[in-house]
Motif scaffolding. Structure first.
Motif, mmCIF file in Angstrom:
data_model
loop_
_atom_site.group_PDB
_atom_site.id
_atom_site.type_symbol
_atom_site.label_atom_id
_atom_site.label_comp_id
_atom_site.label_asym_id
_atom_site.label_seq_id
_atom_site.Cartn_x
_atom_site.Cartn_y
_atom_site.Cartn_z
ATOM 1 N N ARG A 166 68.477 -5.052 -12.196
ATOM 2 C CA ARG A 166 67.091 -5.539 -12.157
ATOM 3 C C ARG A 166 66.198 -4.563 -11.390
ATOM 4 N N ALA A 167 66.736 -3.945 -10.351
ATOM 5 C CA ALA A 167 65.954 -2.935 -9.632
ATOM 6 C C ALA A 167 65.665 -1.735 -10.528
ATOM 7 N N LEU A 168 66.660 -1.295 -11.294
ATOM 8 C CA LEU A 168 66.445 -0.175 -12.210
ATOM 9 C C LEU A 168 65.426 -0.533 -13.290
ATOM 10 N N ASP A 169 65.511 -1.742 -13.827
ATOM 11 C CA ASP A 169 64.539 -2.176 -14.842
ATOM 12 C C ASP A 169 63.118 -2.187 -14.292
ATOM 13 N N ASN A 170 62.962 -2.649 -13.059
ATOM 14 C CA ASN A 170 61.623 -2.828 -12.496
ATOM 15 C C ASN A 170 61.059 -1.565 -11.862
ATOM 16 N N SER A 191 66.545 -3.417 -0.998
ATOM 17 C CA SER A 191 65.226 -3.770 -0.460
ATOM 18 C C SER A 191 64.149 -3.822 -1.541
ATOM 19 N N LEU A 192 64.521 -3.541 -2.790
ATOM 20 C CA LEU A 192 63.559 -3.539 -3.896
ATOM 21 C C LEU A 192 63.736 -4.834 -4.678
ATOM 22 N N LYS A 193 62.936 -5.833 -4.367
ATOM 23 C CA LYS A 193 63.221 -7.197 -4.815
ATOM 24 C C LYS A 193 62.319 -7.712 -5.932
ATOM 25 N N ALA A 194 61.327 -6.944 -6.340
ATOM 26 C CA ALA A 194 60.428 -7.432 -7.389
ATOM 27 C C ALA A 194 61.187 -7.608 -8.699
ATOM 28 N N ASP A 195 60.867 -8.671 -9.420
ATOM 29 C CA ASP A 195 61.463 -8.900 -10.739
ATOM 30 C C ASP A 195 60.364 -9.385 -11.679
ATOM 31 N N TYR A 196 59.596 -8.437 -12.184
ATOM 32 C CA TYR A 196 58.487 -8.788 -13.065
ATOM 33 C C TYR A 196 58.971 -9.423 -14.360
ATOM 34 N N ILE A 215 59.921 0.570 -31.742
ATOM 35 C CA ILE A 215 61.064 0.555 -32.657
ATOM 36 C C ILE A 215 62.365 0.687 -31.872
ATOM 37 N N ARG A 216 62.381 1.600 -30.917
ATOM 38 C CA ARG A 216 63.608 1.858 -30.164
ATOM 39 C C ARG A 216 64.074 0.632 -29.388
ATOM 40 N N ARG A 217 63.157 -0.068 -28.736
ATOM 41 C CA ARG A 217 63.548 -1.176 -27.866
ATOM 42 C C ARG A 217 64.072 -2.381 -28.630
ATOM 43 N N SER A 218 63.816 -2.443 -29.925
ATOM 44 C CA SER A 218 64.305 -3.582 -30.701
ATOM 45 C C SER A 218 65.813 -3.526 -30.911
ATOM 46 N N ARG A 219 66.415 -2.345 -30.716
ATOM 47 C CA ARG A 219 67.858 -2.243 -30.968
ATOM 48 C C ARG A 219 68.596 -1.354 -29.983
ATOM 49 N N TYR A 220 67.873 -0.698 -29.091
ATOM 50 C CA TYR A 220 68.499 0.307 -28.238
ATOM 51 C C TYR A 220 67.560 0.540 -27.060
ATOM 52 N N GLY A 221 68.106 0.624 -25.866
ATOM 53 C CA GLY A 221 67.234 0.836 -24.721
ATOM 54 C C GLY A 221 66.550 -0.433 -24.262
ATOM 55 N N TYR A 222 67.197 -1.581 -24.491
ATOM 56 C CA TYR A 222 66.643 -2.847 -24.022
ATOM 57 C C TYR A 222 66.843 -2.960 -22.508
ATOM 58 N N LEU A 223 66.218 -3.940 -21.908
ATOM 59 C CA LEU A 223 66.336 -4.137 -20.462
ATOM 60 C C LEU A 223 67.782 -4.458 -20.090
ATOM 61 N N GLY A 224 68.240 -3.849 -19.006
ATOM 62 C CA GLY A 224 69.607 -4.095 -18.558
ATOM 63 C C GLY A 224 70.668 -3.477 -19.441
#
Length: 480
Positions: free
Chosen positions: A333-337, A404-409, A354-363
């Motif tokens: 989650r820290a890497l995503d945010n 210490s990086l706690k944000a989760d948008y 296009i890419r995020r629909s099948r590859y490179g999604y969150l997590g």
């Protein structure tokens, strides 16, 4: 150490308590200096400012059929049509016609801890298919692997850290479907033992990492991909196969997944595999060395393209590897945010969509044989040396300082929708706050020059040109 286990139904977790020494079990929040709070379906009170496994909001989301269906749809995770979900019931109780079988998949912190047949509707107890690694019943090996990956993805995307995923395969198509995720599943003696073991492992390795007594620094690696192409002389760019010029293995090679054409197998994508390092600057110099090696191997008239999908056909990524750091949903989650949100502001939106629909999604992450893991969400960041160096420094800082990086948008539906729609507006608004949090970490100062240049690129509105030959950029001294 102090650990609080909040539960709703004591009978549901009776088998857990005997295996979790040192935990305080309670049906209500209790004051205390808790290091970890685990919510087993209990949503009473606010989440404390500490590590919370299964936040109150994530539990409520998993139980809401409308939110569950929307989040699964946004993230391209297959789920039943919303009209099948019975009113007033949680999603995992949805009857799905046309299923060959149903399964219950136990997930804890991005690991599958059991897979069982779900005979609950027939009044029996599920028989074990595998403790996270085996296969059986009518499941084929590839299907079991796919179900596990989708189960982990569903738990993570809902904002949960653990749960039992109800899933199935469609009878006619053999397509997997995620029916729901129970954040407070009833347990048998066997599944209680599995969950208790996962909790103990989580406590042990997080204590080692967060105790401040680490003797080894985080190790970082990368294997960014890029596309090879030729100009046809009329302004059009034609992709060429990397396997025409590069070997399969080695520091400069081809991405392993082949495509088939005219009875032959080809590997379209080039990949750089610099040596691992214990600092991002050393990794950057290792990366430059592999690029100079590639420059000698690939003909001079071939273009090198980076980004999300430069040729409009093959999505590519800038995969980053980590070891000597616990692979947890907390780190992902820290890497995503703190890594992916800033980098998303540099992507070309139509290709990113296009890419995020099948590859490179969150997590998007995979465990590697060497014991670390590979974070696969970022696009290929090879366009400029200054960008590559900044990305590696940022990734390292996030990994080292993630506690210490706690944000989760992405716990907010609007940010999930924006990411998968490749909308930059919401992320531009939060970028200054994200960067200020990063700037306050101890590691930022060490790499402040490279990170400052990356910040300025992002803040300026600069965007990766997916048709530019980045080979020329690396021949310059910029970013050296």
């Amino acid at each position: 150490m102090a650990y609080l286990f909040l539960y709703e139904n004591e009978s549901a977790i009776a088998g857990l308590a005997q295996h979790l020494d040192g935990w305080s079990f309670s049906p209500h929040p209790k004051p205390g200096d808790w290091q970890i709070v685990l919510r087993w379906g209990n949503t009473e009170g606010k989440d404390p400012d500490t590590v919370v496994l299964n936040t109150r909001k994530a539990i409520e989301t998993a139980r809401n059929p409308v939110l569950f269906h929307r989040i699964m749809s946004i993230s391209s995770t297959p789920c039943p049509p919303q009209e099948l979900m019975p009113a007033g019931e949680p999603p995992w109780k949805t009857p799905v016609p046309g299923l060959s079988r149903r399964y219950k998949i136990g997930v804890f912190d991005f690991s599958v801890i059991f897979v069982q047949d779900d005979w609950s509707r027939a009044g029996g107890e599920g028989g074990g298919i595998g403790g996270g690694s085996g296969g059986g019943g009518s499941l084929r090996t590839g299907e079991l692997k796919q179900l596990k990956e989708l189960a982990m993805r569903a738990v993570y995307t809902l904002g949960l850290d653990f749960g039992v995923v109800h899933a199935g395969l469609m009878q006619r198509t053999r397509q997997p479907v995620i029916i729901g995720v129970d954040p407070a599943p009833p347990l048998t003696s066997s599944t209680a033992l599995r969950f208790a073991g996962a909790v103990r492992r989580y406590v042990n390795y997080t204590n080692r990492f967060y105790s401040g007594k680490r003797s080894m620094p985080v190790a970082i690696g990368a294997d960014p991909e890029f596309v090879l192409a030729k100009s046809d002389g009329t302004g059009h760019i034609l992709g060429v196969y990397a396997s025409d010029y590069l070997p399969l293995a080695g520091p400069v090679g081809c991405e392993l997944q082949p495509v088939h054409s005219n009875g032959h197998s080809y590997r379209p994508l080039a990949e750089l595999r610099p040596k691992y390092a214990t600092t991002p600057v050393r990794l950057f110099h290792n990366l430059r060395a592999t690029i100079m090696q590639a420059d000698q191997m690939i003909p001079k008239d071939i273009l090198w393209l980076a980004g999300s999908m430069p040729d409009g056909t093959f999505p590519i990524g800038g995969h980053i590897h980590f070891s000597r750091v616990p692979f947890t949903s907390r780190l992902l989650r820290a890497l995503d945010n703190y890594l992916t949100i800033p980098l998303s502001l540099l992507e070309e939106p139509s290709r990113a969509l296009i890419r995020r629909s099948r590859y490179g999604y969150l997590g998007d992450a995979r465990i590697k044989p060497h014991g670390g893991f590979e974070y696969r969400t970022p696009f290929s960041w090879l366009s400029r040396p200054m960008l590559a160096r900044g990305v590696l420094c940022l990734a390292y800082v996030v990994a080292r300082e993630h506690a210490s990086l706690k944000a989760d948008y992405f716990s907010e539906l609007s940010y999930l929708e924006a990411f998968y729609s490749a909308e930059k507006g919401p992320f531009r608004l939060v970028f200054p706050k994200i960067w200020e949090e990063l700037r306050r970490t101890p590691s930022y100062e060490v790499y402040s020059r490279s990170l400052g240049l990356l910040h300025d690129m992002i803040a300026s509105g600069w965007m990766v040109d997916e048709h530019a030959d980045f080979r020329r950029e690396w021949r310059k001294k910029e970013g050296a």
